[in-house]
Design an enzyme around this catalytic site. Structure first.
Site, PDB file in Angstrom:
ATOM      1  N   SER A 174      24.358 -16.053  27.765  1.00 25.72           N
ATOM      2  CA  SER A 174      22.957 -16.333  28.050  1.00 25.72           C
ATOM      3  C   SER A 174      22.347 -17.216  26.950  1.00 25.72           C
ATOM      4  O   SER A 174      22.753 -18.338  26.761  1.00 25.72           O
ATOM      5  CB  SER A 174      22.182 -15.029  28.222  1.00 25.72           C
ATOM      6  OG  SER A 174      20.864 -15.278  28.604  1.00 25.72           O
ATOM      7  N   ASP A 203      22.094 -19.602  30.656  1.00 23.30           N
ATOM      8  CA  ASP A 203      22.749 -19.361  31.945  1.00 23.30           C
ATOM      9  C   ASP A 203      21.791 -19.544  33.111  1.00 23.30           C
ATOM     10  O   ASP A 203      22.140 -19.242  34.265  1.00 23.30           O
ATOM     11  CB  ASP A 203      23.392 -17.978  31.987  1.00 23.30           C
ATOM     12  CG  ASP A 203      22.405 -16.837  31.790  1.00 23.30           C
ATOM     13  OD1 ASP A 203      21.325 -17.068  31.206  1.00 23.30           O
ATOM     14  OD2 ASP A 203      22.700 -15.707  32.218  1.00 23.30           O
TER      15      ASP A 203
END
Length: 488
Positions: free
Chosen positions: A120, A274
């Protein structure tokens, strides 16, 4: 991480298996051998569930879908995970480069459990695995991660004792980007909007891959009247321009500067690494509160589904439940975290859920979060009328907030108890412990009561403070009082 270092394995497992995913430093905590065991362990959990009839197992298909982000280590780790899965005879559909919400789309559309390789917004030295069950249902500590950790703790290969006798699963490859883009556009009608110009900061993350397909793909009847000025669309997991974490205001500076410099754009969008979260700035370059976006999207979803339930987490602005109620919906408060939001949505049948961290969840998207889908809603709302974004969002911004403030403390539980005792003795003050400690102060005159939430980190000796009040002065006063107690 081999059998020779087994004594360290338990420590590594404890470090990388988080509340909602598996995440750690590449090489020292996560390597191909360890990740191969994770794949085998998840496949074993799913197969055992399917055999016992106690869970969704492998869903409607007999396989598992795997995607990965642009980090240098992601393809190798995704391949290792795939090897672990197929060793147990389970098929894998490899979709290659993907945003996390694209993996959720694949899990929902193919009715398969999934694994997304991404860390992420974390720095380049990290990677991780976000797991989901068929239909993008969440996997957390109490819904699969604990079982995976137990299998890993038994040592390398523990999930595949009979692997040699098993028929290896097959691997197929599919490109679902265009299908994903078409599905998102089917959920939000942008056909009649006015022409818009936007700057998009992909932060060298996966939005650089998905935004062109969703917002710029094709021409003709399905083409959107949106001009995109790209910023850092080159996929680069070293993040050479700034961290892909728009929650940190410093990482919005380039986007804000570009919006102001161009001087003729309607909005700026920033995605995390992401691309499952989106942050917005208005035409002036000012950041838009994720709570305000939650309220805006909630009213749009309630217009389509009158009387529905909307979930908001407990650090979201109280403007959100107020606006949901005014729009005829039912607001329901939840703990922070996607597994809690998704679980509460499933229990209540909620049409939408929002978190102040800029995660937005949609019933029509398998109750999964999608920054891109939230962005489409905002662009549709903006393009359906003539006001600038700053004026459009003004009705959803009712209170002042501190943002999240972290403090390192040796004993979070003791500090929270002291804060609760200090405030709890005051007249009219209410407290609750749904997630950490939330304290609500009484209203004074025509000024609504202030509130704050103090909750511990899942992984670090930190307390996270969020304060909201009627204005900036009231926020500052309450913030300083609480921090004086927290920091001694």
């Amino acid at each position: 991480m081999t059998a020779d270092t087994a004594p360290d394995r338990a420590q590594v497992i404890d470090q990388v298996v988080k509340a909602y995913d598996i995440r750690g430093l590449v090489g020292t905590q996560l390597d191909a051998t360890f990740v191969r065991d994770v794949g085998a362990a998840y496949a074993r959990v799913l197969l055992d569930e399917q055999a016992a009839g106690t869970g969704s197992g492998l869903g409607g298909g007999k396989g598992l879908v795997v995607g990965h982000d642009m980090r240098e280590s992601s393809p190798e780790l995704a391949d290792a995970f795939t090897e672990g899965v197929t060793a147990l005879g389970v098929d894998v559909v490899a979709i290659g480069l993907a945003s996390t919400d694209m993996l959720y789309y694949a899990s929902g559309a193919l009715e398969m459990p999934g694994a997304m390789f991404t860390a992420s917004h974390n720095p380049a030295t990290y990677n991780g695995i976000k797991l989901c069950r068929a239909g993008a249902a969440p996997v957390g500590q109490d819904s699969g991660l604990d079982e995976i950790a137990a299998l890993l703790d038994r040592g390398p290969g523990a999930a595949t004792p009979d692997a040699a006798a098993a028929e290896r699963g097959a691997v197929s490859h599919r490109d679902l980007r265009d299908d994903y883009a078409a599905f998102l556009r089917s959920l939000v009608d942008l056909s009649g909007i006015r022409s818009l110009s936007i700057v998009v900061d992909a932060g060298n993350g996966m939005a650089g891959y998905t935004v062109p397909a969703v917002l710029q793909g094709g021409s003709g009847p399905g083409h959107l009247p949106i001009e995109v000025y790209p910023l850092y669309f080159e996929l680069d997991g070293s993040f050479p321009n700034h961290e892909a974490n728009p929650l940190d205001p410093d990482n919005l500076r380039d986007l804000q500067r570009e919006v102001i410099t161009l001087g003729r754009v309607d909005a700026g969008l920033a995605f995390d690494g992401d691309a499952d979260r989106v942050f917005l700035v208005d035409e002036k370059g000012d950041a838009v509160s994720p709570s305000a976006i939650t309220a805006l999207v909630a009213t749009r979803e309630l217009a389509k589904h009158p009387g529905s339930t909307v979930i908001h987490n407990l650090i979201t602005s109280r403007a959100v439940p107020e606006i949901v109620t005014e729009a005829g919906g039912t607001p329901v408060r939840s703990r922070v975290g996607h597994s809690f939001i998704k679980g509460t949505m499933a229990e209540t049948g909620a049409v939408f859920g929002g978190e102040h961290s800029a995660h937005y969840y949609f019933r029509d998207f398998w109750r999964a979060d999608s920054g891109m889908l939230a962005a489409l809603h905002v662009l549709a709302a903006l393009g359906e009328q003539d006001r600038p974004l700053s004026e459009l969002m003004a009705r959803y911004e009712r209170y002042a907030a501190s943002g999240e403030i972290n403090s390192t403390v040796a004993d979070p539980t003791a500090v929270m108890a002291e804060v609760e005792q200090t405030f709890g003795d005051r007249d009219g003050v209410t407290t609750d412990d749904l997630d950490g400690l939330t304290v609500t102060l009484p209203a004074t005159g025509d000024r609504a009561g202030s509130w704050f939430n103090l909750r511990p980190s899942n992984t670090e000796p930190l307390l996270r403070l969020n304060v909201e009040a009627a204005d900036d002065d009231a926020v500052a006063a309450l913030r300083d009082e609480v921090l004086a107690l927290v920091r001694g």
